[in-house]
Design a protein around this motif. Structure first.
Motif, PDB file in Angstrom:
ATOM      1  N   ASP A 203       0.827  -1.206   0.000  1.00 59.40           N
ATOM      2  CA  ASP A 203       0.000   0.000   0.000  1.00 59.40           C
ATOM      3  C   ASP A 203       0.859   1.253   0.000  1.00 59.40           C
ATOM      4  OD1 ASP A 203      -2.475  -1.029  -0.160  1.00 59.40           O
ATOM      5  OD2 ASP A 203      -2.948  -0.888   1.973  1.00 59.40           O
ATOM      6  N   TYR A 206       2.773   1.555  -3.479  1.00 57.17           N
ATOM      7  CA  TYR A 206       1.881   1.963  -4.559  1.00 57.17           C
ATOM      8  C   TYR A 206       1.121   3.239  -4.211  1.00 57.17           C
ATOM      9  CZ  TYR A 206       3.249  -2.316  -6.788  1.00 57.17           C
ATOM     10  OH  TYR A 206       3.999  -3.289  -7.384  1.00 57.17           O
ATOM     11  N   SER A 210       1.108   6.280  -6.676  1.00 53.00           N
ATOM     12  CA  SER A 210      -0.125   6.883  -7.182  1.00 53.00           C
ATOM     13  C   SER A 210       0.060   8.359  -7.520  1.00 53.00           C
ATOM     14  CB  SER A 210      -1.240   6.752  -6.142  1.00 53.00           C
ATOM     15  OG  SER A 210      -1.501   5.390  -5.890  1.00 53.00           O
ATOM     16  N   GLU A 230      -5.531   5.766 -11.578  1.00 54.74           N
ATOM     17  CA  GLU A 230      -5.191   5.186 -10.290  1.00 54.74           C
ATOM     18  C   GLU A 230      -4.257   4.000 -10.525  1.00 54.74           C
ATOM     19  OE1 GLU A 230      -8.936   5.962 -10.068  1.00 54.74           O
ATOM     20  OE2 GLU A 230      -8.184   7.793  -9.134  1.00 54.74           O
ATOM     21  N   LYS A 232      -3.194   0.267  -9.859  1.00 55.02           N
ATOM     22  CA  LYS A 232      -3.660  -1.040  -9.391  1.00 55.02           C
ATOM     23  C   LYS A 232      -2.453  -1.943  -9.253  1.00 55.02           C
ATOM     24  CE  LYS A 232      -8.400  -1.374 -11.032  1.00 55.02           C
ATOM     25  NZ  LYS A 232      -8.619  -0.217 -11.898  1.00 55.02           N
ATOM     26  N   TYR A 233      -2.521  -2.846  -8.332  1.00 54.54           N
ATOM     27  CA  TYR A 233      -1.427  -3.799  -8.192  1.00 54.54           C
ATOM     28  C   TYR A 233      -1.967  -5.126  -7.690  1.00 54.54           C
ATOM     29  CZ  TYR A 233      -1.654  -2.656  -3.215  1.00 54.54           C
ATOM     30  OH  TYR A 233      -2.065  -2.460  -1.942  1.00 54.54           O
ATOM     31  N   THR A 234      -1.143  -6.125  -7.821  1.00 49.49           N
ATOM     32  CA  THR A 234      -1.549  -7.466  -7.428  1.00 49.49           C
ATOM     33  C   THR A 234      -0.704  -7.924  -6.250  1.00 49.49           C
ATOM     34  OG1 THR A 234      -1.960  -7.839  -9.758  1.00 49.49           O
ATOM     35  CG2 THR A 234      -2.017  -9.765  -8.337  1.00 49.49           C
ATOM     36  N   GLU A 240      -6.064  -8.491  -6.747  1.00 51.36           N
ATOM     37  CA  GLU A 240      -5.827  -7.181  -7.349  1.00 51.36           C
ATOM     38  C   GLU A 240      -6.381  -6.099  -6.441  1.00 51.36           C
ATOM     39  OE1 GLU A 240      -7.460  -5.222 -11.224  1.00 51.36           O
ATOM     40  OE2 GLU A 240      -5.657  -6.389 -11.702  1.00 51.36           O
ATOM     41  N   LYS A 241      -5.572  -5.084  -6.217  1.00 48.81           N
ATOM     42  CA  LYS A 241      -5.990  -4.020  -5.323  1.00 48.81           C
ATOM     43  C   LYS A 241      -5.779  -2.671  -5.986  1.00 48.81           C
ATOM     44  CE  LYS A 241      -5.457  -4.263  -0.936  1.00 48.81           C
ATOM     45  NZ  LYS A 241      -4.893  -4.295   0.422  1.00 48.81           N
ATOM     46  N   GLN A 242      -6.566  -1.710  -5.542  1.00 48.30           N
ATOM     47  CA  GLN A 242      -6.352  -0.345  -6.017  1.00 48.30           C
ATOM     48  C   GLN A 242      -5.643   0.453  -4.932  1.00 48.30           C
ATOM     49  OE1 GLN A 242      -9.335   1.533  -8.346  1.00 48.30           O
ATOM     50  NE2 GLN A 242      -8.998   3.498  -7.334  1.00 48.30           N
ATOM     51  N   ALA A 243      -4.597   1.146  -5.313  1.00 48.65           N
ATOM     52  CA  ALA A 243      -3.839   1.903  -4.325  1.00 48.65           C
ATOM     53  C   ALA A 243      -4.559   3.201  -3.986  1.00 48.65           C
ATOM     54  CB  ALA A 243      -2.454   2.211  -4.882  1.00 48.65           C
ATOM     55  N   HIS A 244      -4.352   3.678  -2.750  1.00 48.06           N
ATOM     56  CA  HIS A 244      -4.826   4.998  -2.356  1.00 48.06           C
ATOM     57  C   HIS A 244      -3.678   5.986  -2.502  1.00 48.06           C
ATOM     58  CE1 HIS A 244      -8.395   3.176  -0.709  1.00 48.06           C
ATOM     59  NE2 HIS A 244      -7.634   2.287  -0.080  1.00 48.06           N
TER      60      HIS A 244
END
Lengths: 546, 433, 352
Positions: A203, A206, A210, A230, A232-234, A240-244
């Motif tokens: 997090d 990434y 971001s 945005e 995204k990473y795995t 798969e996640k989206q970074a803040h």
């Protein structure tokens, strides 16, 4: 994969902001040098570590000149300092050097190593750094210039080389930004092997990325941003996640995205692609938040600015004392605490409250007793460990310092003595031409690293390269060898050579060794002088800042 | 300190007068060698043991990417196989391309790995991966195999270079890097010439003056060195003390010193000559020599290119193996034949093959290697690894293991441990003796 | 009888074949083609059929790329990179005769004498061999080309052609060396050099590329054209101008050096117009081309892209159509004039 970075990010959450400690720190209005000595002496006393005595005038002059001007002192400067009887001559020297054109050039060279280490001699960026150094631009302003500079401003545009040269690899841009400005090598967080906190660490990586991933560079080299995007990473587990938009401190930041219909977005993306590829393509108007701007804001914000402030304080400390308070300097985290945590916090706070004035910090360090300890250790006991700063280290010169120093030393020293040259404007020209001449020479030497080892290539270069023989050691009148040749008395020639190259008088032993050498080669004194100069130019006293 | 005056007799006869001076230098060298020890190796005793065995590596670097189909993994008769035949080797059941007949006749020394699976298909990225055994990470600079071997098998005070890298073609030229191991382990790099730079004394200085000024340097440096004890300061002295030894090694680069018959075995081409130099170097104690043969990047005319370059490889490598074996050097010398990747199964319209890293080959011969073995298998048309995928880190671990170096031993970057071969790598036991 | 007009060049049709077709021979006055393939087989196909379906010769034959094919009456002769020559019965598709090791190394190309009695093969053993088609006997072995390039790498012998009068044979190699032989005696009668065809890169990549890939005599046998590729900067690719040199070979004079940087690559085959007005060059790199040049001036008359790299073509009797084979495709081109043929036009010699 990379080295296991022991508990890097687990530490971040508990790294405390500056303010919590403020009351326990030394008073804010105490002179920097006194605070330094207070904390350093306290630790050596507490641990009963023996410390080296203060170094002598000649060595201190040399060390200060190398650290503040990036070159060895001239014979004139050496004579003036050792002959001066002023009680405040050290302060005067430090202030003179900090005000001299040399400082800006040297500061530029040092910053370049931090900011664009793999792309030395980027003309645009060097121009910016020199401009900033000459006016002692605030470090936070420089940070802003380098990340969000205005394309219409000649210097800020050049500052953006920091981003521009790394745009092809956003991982590299992310890590370089984090390393250079926050002292945190985040690349570890891409593949940390601690399964329980892995996501959280990713997090952060990434999160930082971001802020940078919207950036693009047009064919015309303008650094711009998309108004959306945005990261995204795995995860290792394949999720798969989206970074803040999240800073290293864990602070989340709102960065608006432009609301666009599918078609509008496609159109804009096409226009951006065109602008990236074609010289004459229209440049899409910047709209909405700048993600990079938001990163600068959060990194400088009260409560979140300790990474930014501690990093530069730590790096300046490393520059002056050969090792960071946190070492290595890209590993600021609680698993790797500072040797003197309060001192680092105090220095960082001082920077924040004094407008990120790097010159002020450098001056404070230069005036401390900690800085001016001897580098010699003759006692039979083990020398103190480096993190005590109780013994000055012998620091290998940077390629630039070595090249400049060789050029200064190999010149007929009466050149530097000329009164006319002492005028700042005239000296600035001289320095600029020295810088230019040093470019080629500097390329021959390796930049110092942790545990630096001098390669045999360097010794072979000095031993057998014709530029050493025909340029540095030329016996024409404009060179030191030529100057010495004209001095009839051997001892006087030896004294001159020592003053010019080592900024000091020779010992009796050294004198007799060289006299002996000259006598054995009386059939060709100029040759013998050349070899004596070679022996001094290649010696450790010139190679190291000691 | 002995008074410097005693070094000189005052006579005008240089040769005699300064001999004492030089004697003092030699003594100095010994002192510094003893003083200098590098940190970081897990077991100094093990390292010392390895150094005693005089193990060496010659890396034949097939820059640009040689085709596995036209070398070690032929697929005759398949649509991807190209026109060349497979020929039997002297190892039962192992066939290689007909372009390598001499290597085929010497397969008892060599293990082939046919299942490299490394995925990176740009030249720079592939070379970095195969040279360092791991993917690059921002903020870290990894040493390549040459620097690691120089570090593990070289002697700090060695009088010969410990990592020599030859790369004379200009395309894709890479010097090699010692990364965080530092400049001490940087390769001595030969690019334009067959002789290293700055290895020869200039004519403008006599030999005795060259020696004497170095001795004077030592005398003048002595006090500083005694009062500043650090491995960095000592490294400068070590570097200057190695100069004369390295200069003396100039003759190692001179193949005219080899008998004509020996030179003929290596052939008239530059790659062969460089292989002969490599043998001379390792014989003299240089632990790592890389000979790059560029440029195999046959996007067009793959078969013509391999006709030429395989002929070159076949002669040079087979002469090298014979020569090493005859001198008893092969059991202590590992010969690696490797590039950054292989080439596509697909044959394009220019009769070329493009970049491919999903299923390709390399070979290991000599030291620590079980000869006559082909490890791993690609599918019928060579598109994928069918059996025993080997990653770059695994190959790195295999190389280290063959040399008796524990791939799991660690370097410390500050407090960070880093195993010599990448995390999770495993040596291919089947190719190890 | 039709007249040709190069400016009317158009692709009539093309169809896919898997793999690579390297060589072609044609049954006179038809679209019946025999082509050699990268799957080591020889194929037969009617290129004029509504749905062309290549049929492989099934008998065991070659063991490498089939690069030479000649048709003489009912006999087909094929040669391949396996160094083998095979005589086939064109009807039964059976092997009539095999000459193992006809060459030690790759057979690169065939030429058939105008009367169909002789076949000449060239190979990387750097020998040209002339064979009697009927008996399969070796008539001459022609030895002139160096086995090594000036840079000590194996050379290659790519190109061979008979003159239309059947008197001469020309051979051309990788380094740009051409030898001309008297067919009756097997004696060498001339030499030409076209060194530009050979690019040796001594510095960047340290190997070579190029070579003479095609030869053709003019119909009066006076001119000899050689095709290949010009100097290449980056020899990783066939990124050089397609190149034709035209010689008055008996005088040893070079009349034209023609280069085309628009459609690049190797000139794999050349054919002269019987009237001597134009010559046709075809070949390619990743793509392909068909280009007409004016024989008198050396200027380009017309060109078009081919749908594939062309390795060889067969030309019809009128010299108004070609059937080209190459990388993954076979293409039929037409360049007939709109004008009717003059009634008194003399009969044209048949093409091989």
């Amino acid at each position: 994969m990379m080295p296991r970075c022991a508990v890097l990010f687990s530490a971040l959450a508990i790294l405390l902001p500056l303010s919590l400690h403020a009351s326990e720190l030394r008073p804010a209005d105490q002179p920097i040098e006194q605070v330094i000595d207070h904390y350093v002496d306290a630790l050596t006393k507490a641990d009963e570590v023996p410390a080296a005595s203060q170094t002598g005038d000649a060595t201190l002059l040399r060390r200060l000149t190398l650290d503040l001007a990036g070159r060895i002192p001239t014979a004139r400067e050496a004579r003036a300092y050792t002959e001066s009887t002023s009680a405040s001559k050290r302060v005067e020297l430090v202030d003179r050097l900090l005000a001299s054109p040399d400082f800006a050039f040297h500061h530029r060279n040092e910053l370049e190593e931090i900011l664009l280490p793999n792309r030395r001699n980027d003309g645009e960026f060097r121009k910016y750094l020199l401009w900033a150094a000459e006016q002692n631009r605030r470090w936070d302003d420089m940070f802003r210039d380098m990340l969000t500079g205005n394309e219409d401003d000649e210097y800020q545009k050049a500052a953006l080389q920091f981003v521009r040269t790394r745009i092809r690899d956003v991982d590299d841009l992310t890590n370089a930004t984090s390393v250079a400005f926050f002292g945190v090598n985040v690349s570890c967080a891409k593949c940390h092997d601690h399964p329980l906190v892995e996501d959280w660490k990713q997090d952060h990586f990434y999160g930082l990325q971001s802020f940078l991933s919207r950036t693009y560079v047009t064919k015309q080299n303008a650094v711009l941003e998309k108004p959306f995007g945005e990261v995204k990473y795995t995860t290792r587990e394949g999720v798969e996640k989206q970074a803040h938009f999240m800073f290293l401190t864990g602070a989340n930041v709102e960065v608006a995205s432009l609301e666009l219909s599918g078609d509008e977005k496609k159109k804009l993306e096409e226009a951006i692609r065109k602008a990236e590829r074609e010289d004459n393509a229209p440049i899409p108007e910047p709209q909405g938040d700048s993600a990079r701007g938001k990163l600068v804001d959060v990194a400088l914000r009260d409560g979140d600015n300790h990474f930014f402030a501690q990093n530069i304080a730590n790096r300046i400390w490393q520059r002056m004392l050969g090792r960071g308070l946190v070492d290595p300097v890209d590993q600021i985290h609680s698993g790797n605490p500072a040797s003197h945590p309060e001192l680092l916090e105090w220095l960082a706070r001082d920077l924040v409250t004094h407008g990120y004035d790097l010159k002020r910090l450098i001056r404070g360090i230069a005036l401390s007793q900690t800085y001016s300890r001897s580098s010699e250790w003759s006692s039979a006991s083990e020398p103190p460990r480096p993190e005590y700063f109780a013994l000055a280290p012998a620091r290998p010169l940077t390629p630039r310092q070595y090249a400049l120093s060789l050029l200064v030393a190999s010149r007929n020293s009466t050149h530097w003595d000329q009164d006319a040259l002492q005028q700042p404007d005239r000296w600035r020209q001289e320095r600029e031409s020295l810088e230019n001449s040093s470019n080629g020479w500097a390329g021959n030497f390796e930049a110092p690293t942790d545990g630096f080892q001098i390669a045999v290539d360097e010794a072979l270069l000095f031993s057998n390269n014709d530029r050493i023989q025909n340029d540095l050691l030329r016996d024409s009148g404009d060179r030191l060898v030529g100057q010495l040749k004209a001095i009839e008395d051997d001892q006087e020639a030896i004294n001159t050579a020592f003053l010019v190259i080592n900024s000091r008088q020779p010992t009796d032993e050294e004198s007799s060794a060289i006299r002996e050498y000259l006598a054995a080669r009386a059939d060709n004194r100029p040759e013998a002088l050349k070899q004596a100069v070679w022996a001094l130019l290649t010696g450790p006293e010139l190679r190291f800042n000691h | 300190m002995t008074r410097p005056g005693s070094y000189f007799s005052g006579s005008n006869d240089h040769g005699l007068s300064r001999r004492g001076f030089l004697g003092a230098t030699a003594a100095g060298a010994a002192t510094f060698a003893a003083d200098t020890r590098l940190d970081g190796f897990k077991s100094e005793a093990l390292a010392a043991e390895l150094r005693k065995q005089n193990k060496n590596v010659i890396l034949l670097w097939l820059a640009g990417g040689a085709s596995q189909f036209e070398t070690f993994d032929p697929k005759p008769g398949r649509p991807t196989g190209g026109p060349y035949r497979a020929i039997p080797t002297n190892a039962t059941g192992v066939h290689i391309s007909e372009l390598l007949p001499r290597i085929a006749a010497r397969m008892q020394h060599t293990a082939i790995i046919r299942s490299l699976y490394t995925k990176v298909t740009d030249h720079g990225g592939g070379a970095t991966l195969m040279e360092t055994g791991r993917r690059p990470a921002p903020g870290f600079s990894y040493p390549d195999i040459g620097a690691v071997v120089a570090r593990e098998l070289g002697r700090i005070d060695s009088q010969v270079p410990d990592y020599v890298s030859m790369y004379t073609s200009t395309e894709g030229r890479r010097k090699g890097t010692s990364g965080f191991l530092g400049a001490r382990y940087s390769p001595m790099f030969l690019a334009e010439n067959m002789v290293p730079e700055n290895i020869r004394r200039l004519e403008t200085i006599s030999d005795i003056d060259h020696r004497d000024r170095a001795a004077l340097r030592d005398v003048l440096a002595k006090r500083f060195n005694q009062t500043h004890q650090s491995s960095t300061v000592a490294s400068q002295t070590t570097a200057y003390h190695r100069v004369r030894g390295i200069m003396a090694s100039e003759k190692l680069f001179d193949i005219e010193q080899e008998p004509e018959a020996m030179r003929q075995k290596y052939g008239p081409l530059q790659f062969g000559q460089q292989c002969l130099i490599a043998r001379r170097l390792i014989e003299a104690g240089v632990p790592f020599v890389k000979v790059a043969r560029a440029w195999w990047d046959s996007h067009g005319q793959n078969f013509e290119t391999h006709r030429e370059l395989c002929a070159d490889l076949d002669q040079a490598m087979s002469a090298l193996l014979d020569d090493l074996a005859e001198r008893g050097l092969l059991e202590n010398t590992l010969v690696i034949t490797l590039g950054e990747f292989g080439r596509t199964p697909n044959i394009n319209a220019s009769l070329g093959r493009d970049h491919f890293a999903n299923a390709w080959s390399c070979s290991l011969s000599g030291c620590g290697i079980r000869g006559g073995v082909a490890y791993g298998r690609t599918d019928e048309d060579g598109h994928n690894v069918a059996d025993g995928p080997v990653k770059a880190g695994d190959l790195f671990a295999t190389i280290l293991s063959a040399l008796g170096i524990d791939p799991e031993s660690e370097y410390y970057l500050g407090s960070r441990p880093l195993p010599l071969a990448d995390f999770g790598s495993k040596a291919v036991k089947e190719v190890l003796a | 009888m039709a007249l040709s007009d190069p400016t009317k060049l158009k692709k009539v049709r093309d169809f896919g074949v898997s793999g690579i077709a390297f060589c072609v021979a044609r049954t006179p006055a038809s679209g019946q083609l025999y082509f050699g393939h990268s799957d080591f087989k020889l194929y037969e196909v009617d290129a004029l059929a509504e749905k062309p379906e290549p049929k492989a010769f099934t008998a065991a034959g070659h063991e490498s790329y089939v690069t030479g094919v000649a048709l003489s009456g009912k006999q087909i002769v094929s040669g391949a990179y396996d160094g083998r020559l095979i005589w086939w019965n064109a009807e039964s598709k059976e092997v009539v005769r095999t000459v193992e090791k006809a060459h030690e190394l790759w057979i690169r190309r065939f030429a058939t004498s105008p009367d169909g009695a002789l076949v000449a093969s060239v190979a990387d053993d750097m020998l040209a061999k002339v064979w009697d088609v009927e008996s399969g006997k070796l008539v001459f072995t022609l030895k002139d080309h160096q086995t090594l390039t000036p840079n000590n790498y194996p050379s290659m012998l790519y190109a061979v052609a008979f003159s239309p009068d059947g008197k001469w044979l020309a051979t051309g190699d990788k380094t740009g060396h051409i030898a001309i032989w008297e067919v009756a005696t097997g004696k060498k009668v001339g030499e030409l050099e076209a060194p530009v065809m050979y690019t040796w890169d001594p510095r960047q990549r340290r190997h070579s590329i190029g070579g003479i890939r095609s030869l053709a005599f003019s119909h009066d046998s006076q001119l000899l054209a050689a095709g290949g590729i010009g100097t290449i900067g980056n020899i990783d690719h066939l990124g050089g101008p397609s190149r034709v040199e035209v010689f008055d070979w008996q005088k040893g004079e070079r009349k034209h050096e023609i280069e085309d940087s628009k459609l690049q690559g190797l000139v794999e085959q050349i054919e002269f117009d019987p009237s001597g007005k134009w010559l046709l060059a075809a070949g390619g790199d990743h793509g392909g081309f068909v280009t007409f040049y004016d024989v008198a001036t050396g200027k380009m008359i017309h060109q078009d892209k081919a749908p594939m790299h062309v390795h060889q073509f067969a030309i019809n009797e009128d010299h108004t159509e070609i059937f080209a084979v190459g990388h993954g495709r076979i293409a039929h081109f037409d360049f007939k004039s709109d004008r009717p043929a003059p009634p008194a036009a003399p009969p044209l010699p048949e093409s091989a």
